[in-house]
Design an enzyme around this catalytic site. Structure first.
Site, PDB file in Angstrom:
ATOM      1  N   HIS A   1      36.242 132.072  57.453  1.00  0.00           N
ATOM      2  CA  HIS A   1      37.766 132.074  57.127  1.00  0.00           C
ATOM      3  C   HIS A   1      38.804 131.857  58.371  1.00  0.00           C
ATOM      4  CE1 HIS A   1      40.559 134.386  55.224  1.00  0.00           C
ATOM      5  NE2 HIS A   1      40.909 133.361  54.493  1.00  0.00           N
TER       6      HIS A   1
ATOM      7  N   HIS B   1      48.086 131.566  59.838  1.00  0.00           N
ATOM      8  CA  HIS B   1      48.586 131.954  58.841  1.00  0.00           C
ATOM      9  C   HIS B   1      49.733 132.720  58.717  1.00  0.00           C
ATOM     10  CE1 HIS B   1      47.778 134.548  55.210  1.00  0.00           C
ATOM     11  NE2 HIS B   1      47.093 134.142  55.072  1.00  0.00           N
TER      12      HIS B   1
HETATM   13  O1  G3P Z   1      40.541 129.446  51.923  1.00  0.00           O
HETATM   14  C1  G3P Z   1      41.915 130.078  50.869  1.00  0.00           C
HETATM   15  C2  G3P Z   1      41.720 131.165  51.543  1.00  0.00           C
HETATM   16  O2  G3P Z   1      42.533 131.194  53.482  1.00  0.00           O
HETATM   17  C3  G3P Z   1      43.400 131.300  50.955  1.00  0.00           C
HETATM   18  O3  G3P Z   1      44.067 132.836  51.774  1.00  0.00           O
HETATM   19  O4  G3P Z   1      45.242 134.211  52.893  1.00  0.00           O
HETATM   20  O5  G3P Z   1      43.312 133.668  53.377  1.00  0.00           O
HETATM   21  O6  G3P Z   1      45.010 131.761  53.839  1.00  0.00           O
HETATM   22  P1  G3P Z   1      44.478 132.114  53.112  1.00  0.00           P
HETATM   23 CA    CA Z   2      44.174 129.626  54.648  1.00  0.00          CA
END
Ligand code: G3P
Ligand code: CA
Length: 255
Positions: free
Chosen positions: A18, A60
Protein backbone atom coordinates in the site's frame (compact mmCIF):
# COMPACT_ATOMS: atom_id res chain seq x y z
CA UNK A 1 -5.19 -13.20 -12.74
CA UNK A 2 -5.06 -9.65 -14.03
CA UNK A 3 -1.96 -8.95 -11.99
CA UNK A 4 0.03 -11.71 -13.57
CA UNK A 5 3.54 -10.49 -14.31
CA UNK A 6 5.32 -11.24 -11.07
CA UNK A 7 6.56 -14.59 -9.85
CA UNK A 8 4.14 -15.61 -7.16
CA UNK A 9 5.62 -17.96 -4.60
CA UNK A 10 2.40 -19.89 -4.04
CA UNK A 11 -1.39 -19.93 -4.02
CA UNK A 12 -3.49 -17.53 -2.00
CA UNK A 13 -4.15 -13.84 -2.35
CA UNK A 14 -1.73 -11.50 -4.05
CA UNK A 15 0.29 -9.29 -1.72
CA UNK A 16 -0.07 -5.61 -2.65
CA UNK A 17 2.14 -3.02 -0.95
CA UNK A 18 0.00 0.00 0.00
CA UNK A 19 1.63 3.23 -1.28
CA UNK A 20 4.73 1.03 -1.48
CA UNK A 21 5.81 -0.78 1.68
CA UNK A 22 4.67 2.30 3.57
CA UNK A 23 5.19 1.02 7.11
CA UNK A 24 8.93 0.84 6.42
CA UNK A 25 9.57 3.59 3.86
CA UNK A 26 7.99 6.95 2.95
CA UNK A 27 4.75 6.33 1.03
CA UNK A 28 4.52 6.84 -2.74
CA UNK A 29 8.32 7.15 -3.24
CA UNK A 30 10.87 5.05 -5.11
CA UNK A 31 12.24 4.00 -1.70
CA UNK A 32 8.81 2.55 -0.90
CA UNK A 33 8.89 0.70 -4.23
CA UNK A 34 12.31 -0.76 -3.44
CA UNK A 35 11.15 -1.77 0.04
CA UNK A 36 8.05 -3.45 -1.45
CA UNK A 37 10.30 -5.50 -3.74
CA UNK A 38 12.57 -6.39 -0.83
CA UNK A 39 9.50 -7.62 1.09
CA UNK A 40 8.41 -9.72 -1.92
CA UNK A 41 5.20 -7.88 -2.73
CA UNK A 42 3.44 -9.09 -5.89
CA UNK A 43 2.24 -5.59 -6.68
CA UNK A 44 2.47 -2.01 -5.48
CA UNK A 45 -0.45 0.37 -4.95
CA UNK A 46 0.11 4.10 -5.64
CA UNK A 47 -1.92 7.33 -5.67
CA UNK A 48 -1.73 9.50 -8.80
CA UNK A 49 -2.47 13.23 -9.08
CA UNK A 50 -1.49 15.89 -11.65
CA UNK A 51 0.78 18.94 -11.43
CA UNK A 52 -0.09 22.44 -12.62
CA UNK A 53 2.02 21.82 -15.74
CA UNK A 54 0.39 18.47 -16.51
CA UNK A 55 2.75 15.83 -15.07
CA UNK A 56 1.35 12.73 -13.36
CA UNK A 57 2.89 12.43 -9.89
CA UNK A 58 2.47 10.26 -6.80
CA UNK A 59 0.90 11.95 -3.76
CA UNK A 60 -1.90 10.66 -1.53
CA UNK A 61 -3.28 13.71 0.27
CA UNK A 62 -4.96 16.77 -1.25
CA UNK A 63 -2.03 18.86 0.03
CA UNK A 64 1.71 18.30 0.55
CA UNK A 65 1.71 19.27 4.22
CA UNK A 66 1.84 15.81 5.80
CA UNK A 67 4.36 14.08 3.55
CA UNK A 68 6.82 16.83 2.56
CA UNK A 69 8.66 19.90 3.85
CA UNK A 70 6.43 22.23 1.81
CA UNK A 71 5.93 24.50 4.85
CA UNK A 72 9.68 25.25 4.85
CA UNK A 73 10.21 25.49 1.09
CA UNK A 74 7.02 27.39 0.19
CA UNK A 75 5.83 28.93 3.48
CA UNK A 76 2.88 30.77 1.96
CA UNK A 77 1.63 27.70 0.08
CA UNK A 78 1.83 25.00 2.74
CA UNK A 79 -1.85 24.12 2.36
CA UNK A 80 -2.21 24.74 -1.37
CA UNK A 81 -3.56 21.81 -3.41
CA UNK A 82 -1.09 19.45 -5.06
CA UNK A 83 -2.31 20.57 -8.49
CA UNK A 84 -1.22 24.16 -7.82
CA UNK A 85 2.49 23.18 -8.02
CA UNK A 86 4.62 22.57 -11.09
CA UNK A 87 6.76 19.47 -11.34
CA UNK A 88 9.90 21.62 -10.88
CA UNK A 89 8.45 22.96 -7.63
CA UNK A 90 7.53 19.50 -6.36
CA UNK A 91 11.08 18.32 -7.10
CA UNK A 92 12.40 20.81 -4.55
CA UNK A 93 10.46 19.11 -1.77
CA UNK A 94 11.84 16.46 0.57
CA UNK A 95 9.30 13.62 0.66
CA UNK A 96 11.28 11.46 3.08
CA UNK A 97 12.33 13.47 6.15
CA UNK A 98 8.82 13.45 7.65
CA UNK A 99 9.07 9.66 7.77
CA UNK A 100 12.61 9.23 9.12
CA UNK A 101 15.97 11.00 9.04
CA UNK A 102 17.38 8.08 7.01
CA UNK A 103 14.81 8.80 4.27
CA UNK A 104 15.87 12.45 3.85
CA UNK A 105 16.14 13.54 0.24
CA UNK A 106 13.49 11.23 -1.20
CA UNK A 107 11.63 13.03 -3.99
CA UNK A 108 8.07 12.85 -5.28
CA UNK A 109 8.24 10.54 -8.32
CA UNK A 110 6.33 10.76 -11.57
CA UNK A 111 4.12 7.86 -12.61
CA UNK A 112 6.59 7.06 -15.38
CA UNK A 113 9.56 6.90 -13.02
CA UNK A 114 7.66 4.63 -10.67
CA UNK A 115 6.52 2.21 -13.36
CA UNK A 116 10.10 2.08 -14.71
CA UNK A 117 11.37 1.19 -11.24
CA UNK A 118 9.00 -1.79 -10.97
CA UNK A 119 9.04 -2.93 -14.58
CA UNK A 120 9.15 -6.72 -14.76
CA UNK A 121 9.63 -7.04 -11.01
CA UNK A 122 6.19 -6.29 -9.54
CA UNK A 123 2.77 -5.33 -10.82
CA UNK A 124 1.15 -1.96 -10.33
CA UNK A 125 -2.21 -0.93 -8.83
CA UNK A 126 -2.73 2.70 -9.84
CA UNK A 127 -5.31 4.73 -7.94
CA UNK A 128 -6.66 7.88 -9.60
CA UNK A 129 -6.81 10.07 -6.48
CA UNK A 130 -9.56 12.69 -6.50
CA UNK A 131 -9.68 12.70 -10.31
CA UNK A 132 -12.60 15.17 -10.46
CA UNK A 133 -9.95 17.81 -9.65
CA UNK A 134 -8.00 16.85 -12.76
CA UNK A 135 -10.33 16.76 -15.77
CA UNK A 136 -9.12 14.32 -18.43
CA UNK A 137 -6.55 12.76 -16.10
CA UNK A 138 -7.85 9.26 -16.76
CA UNK A 139 -7.04 9.57 -20.45
CA UNK A 140 -3.50 10.73 -19.65
CA UNK A 141 -3.00 7.77 -17.32
CA UNK A 142 -4.35 5.47 -20.04
CA UNK A 143 -1.83 6.95 -22.49
CA UNK A 144 1.06 6.69 -20.00
CA UNK A 145 0.30 3.04 -19.24
CA UNK A 146 -0.40 2.05 -22.84
CA UNK A 147 1.01 -1.38 -23.55
CA UNK A 148 2.33 -1.96 -20.02
CA UNK A 149 1.60 -5.38 -18.57
CA UNK A 150 0.58 -6.13 -15.02
CA UNK A 151 -1.29 -2.89 -14.39
CA UNK A 152 -4.72 -2.29 -12.83
CA UNK A 153 -6.24 1.21 -12.59
CA UNK A 154 -8.80 1.96 -9.88
CA UNK A 155 -10.65 4.85 -8.24
CA UNK A 156 -13.39 5.68 -5.76
CA UNK A 157 -14.76 7.88 -8.58
CA UNK A 158 -16.75 5.39 -10.63
CA UNK A 159 -17.82 7.95 -13.24
CA UNK A 160 -14.17 8.62 -14.04
CA UNK A 161 -13.53 4.87 -14.19
CA UNK A 162 -16.28 4.53 -16.82
CA UNK A 163 -14.44 7.17 -18.86
CA UNK A 164 -11.13 5.35 -18.25
CA UNK A 165 -12.62 2.07 -19.50
CA UNK A 166 -13.62 3.82 -22.75
CA UNK A 167 -10.11 5.26 -23.13
CA UNK A 168 -8.31 2.00 -22.28
CA UNK A 169 -10.67 -0.99 -22.56
CA UNK A 170 -7.72 -3.39 -22.44
CA UNK A 171 -6.49 -2.21 -19.00
CA UNK A 172 -8.14 -3.97 -16.03
CA UNK A 173 -10.30 -1.48 -14.13
CA UNK A 174 -11.17 -1.46 -10.43
CA UNK A 175 -13.84 0.28 -8.40
CA UNK A 176 -12.98 1.21 -4.83
CA UNK A 177 -15.68 1.26 -2.13
CA UNK A 178 -15.67 2.74 1.38
CA UNK A 179 -18.41 0.36 2.51
CA UNK A 180 -20.01 -2.85 1.36
CA UNK A 181 -20.98 -2.70 -2.32
CA UNK A 182 -24.66 -3.38 -2.98
CA UNK A 183 -25.85 -5.98 -5.49
CA UNK A 184 -26.93 -3.11 -7.76
CA UNK A 185 -23.45 -1.56 -7.59
CA UNK A 186 -21.85 -4.91 -8.41
CA UNK A 187 -24.22 -5.34 -11.36
CA UNK A 188 -23.34 -1.82 -12.53
CA UNK A 189 -19.61 -2.52 -12.22
CA UNK A 190 -19.86 -5.78 -14.17
CA UNK A 191 -21.91 -4.05 -16.88
CA UNK A 192 -19.14 -1.47 -17.28
CA UNK A 193 -16.38 -4.02 -17.74
CA UNK A 194 -14.92 -3.64 -14.25
CA UNK A 195 -12.70 -6.57 -13.29
CA UNK A 196 -11.72 -5.66 -9.72
CA UNK A 197 -13.94 -4.77 -6.76
CA UNK A 198 -11.93 -3.23 -3.92
CA UNK A 199 -13.80 -2.51 -0.67
CA UNK A 200 -12.43 -1.58 2.72
CA UNK A 201 -11.53 -4.79 4.57
CA UNK A 202 -14.00 -4.26 7.42
CA UNK A 203 -16.92 -5.15 5.10
CA UNK A 204 -15.30 -8.13 3.37
CA UNK A 205 -16.56 -11.66 4.05
CA UNK A 206 -16.85 -14.89 2.07
CA UNK A 207 -20.39 -14.02 0.95
CA UNK A 208 -19.24 -10.76 -0.63
CA UNK A 209 -16.29 -12.47 -2.34
CA UNK A 210 -18.76 -15.02 -3.78
CA UNK A 211 -21.15 -12.26 -4.95
CA UNK A 212 -18.27 -10.58 -6.79
CA UNK A 213 -16.98 -13.84 -8.28
CA UNK A 214 -20.50 -14.78 -9.46
CA UNK A 215 -20.36 -11.67 -11.67
CA UNK A 216 -16.98 -12.65 -13.10
CA UNK A 217 -14.95 -10.12 -11.11
CA UNK A 218 -12.18 -10.31 -8.50
CA UNK A 219 -12.09 -8.92 -4.96
CA UNK A 220 -9.23 -6.95 -3.46
CA UNK A 221 -9.31 -5.19 -0.12
CA UNK A 222 -7.49 -2.45 1.82
CA UNK A 223 -5.67 -1.77 4.19
CA UNK A 224 -4.94 -4.89 6.21
CA UNK A 225 -2.01 -4.47 8.62
CA UNK A 226 -2.90 -6.57 11.67
CA UNK A 227 -1.98 -10.30 11.47
CA UNK A 228 -5.36 -11.40 12.90
CA UNK A 229 -7.18 -9.33 10.28
CA UNK A 230 -4.86 -10.77 7.61
CA UNK A 231 -5.82 -14.33 8.61
CA UNK A 232 -9.54 -13.56 8.62
CA UNK A 233 -9.43 -11.78 5.27
CA UNK A 234 -7.28 -14.45 3.59
CA UNK A 235 -9.83 -17.08 4.67
CA UNK A 236 -12.60 -15.25 2.77
CA UNK A 237 -10.94 -16.17 -0.52
CA UNK A 238 -10.09 -12.62 -1.66
CA UNK A 239 -7.87 -12.30 -4.71
CA UNK A 240 -5.60 -9.61 -3.30
CA UNK A 241 -4.81 -7.93 0.00
CA UNK A 242 -3.43 -4.40 0.20
CA UNK A 243 -1.14 -3.84 3.18
CA UNK A 244 1.45 -1.41 4.52
CA UNK A 245 3.38 -4.50 5.71
CA UNK A 246 3.99 -6.93 2.83
CA UNK A 247 6.56 -9.00 4.73
CA UNK A 248 4.14 -9.55 7.62
CA UNK A 249 1.41 -10.61 5.21
CA UNK A 250 3.81 -13.01 3.47
CA UNK A 251 4.60 -14.62 6.81
CA UNK A 252 0.91 -14.93 7.73
CA UNK A 253 0.06 -16.46 4.34
CA UNK A 254 2.94 -18.94 4.62
CA UNK A 255 1.74 -20.08 8.05
O1 G3P B 1 -6.04 0.84 -2.67
C1 G3P B 1 -7.01 1.30 -1.84
C2 G3P B 1 -6.59 2.29 -0.81
O2 G3P B 1 -5.35 2.82 -1.12
C3 G3P B 1 -7.61 3.39 -0.72
O3 G3P B 1 -7.40 4.24 0.37
O4 G3P B 1 -6.78 6.42 1.30
O5 G3P B 1 -5.09 4.64 1.13
O6 G3P B 1 -5.87 5.78 -0.91
P1 G3P B 1 -6.24 5.31 0.47
CA1 CA C 1 -4.65 4.62 -2.48
Amino acid sequence: SALADSDRPGPGPEVVAHRGASADAPENTLAAADEALAQRADAVEIDVQRTADGHLVLVHDATLARTTDVAQVFPTRANAPVGAFTLAELRRLDAGSWFSPASAGERIPTLGEFTDRLRGRADLLVELKGPARYPGMEKEVAYELDGRRGVVVQSFDHDVMRSFAEAAPEVPAGWLFDGRPTAAQLDDAAAHGVTQINPSFEVVDAALVAEVAARGMQTGTYTVDDPDDMRRIAATGVDRIITDRPAVLRTVLAG
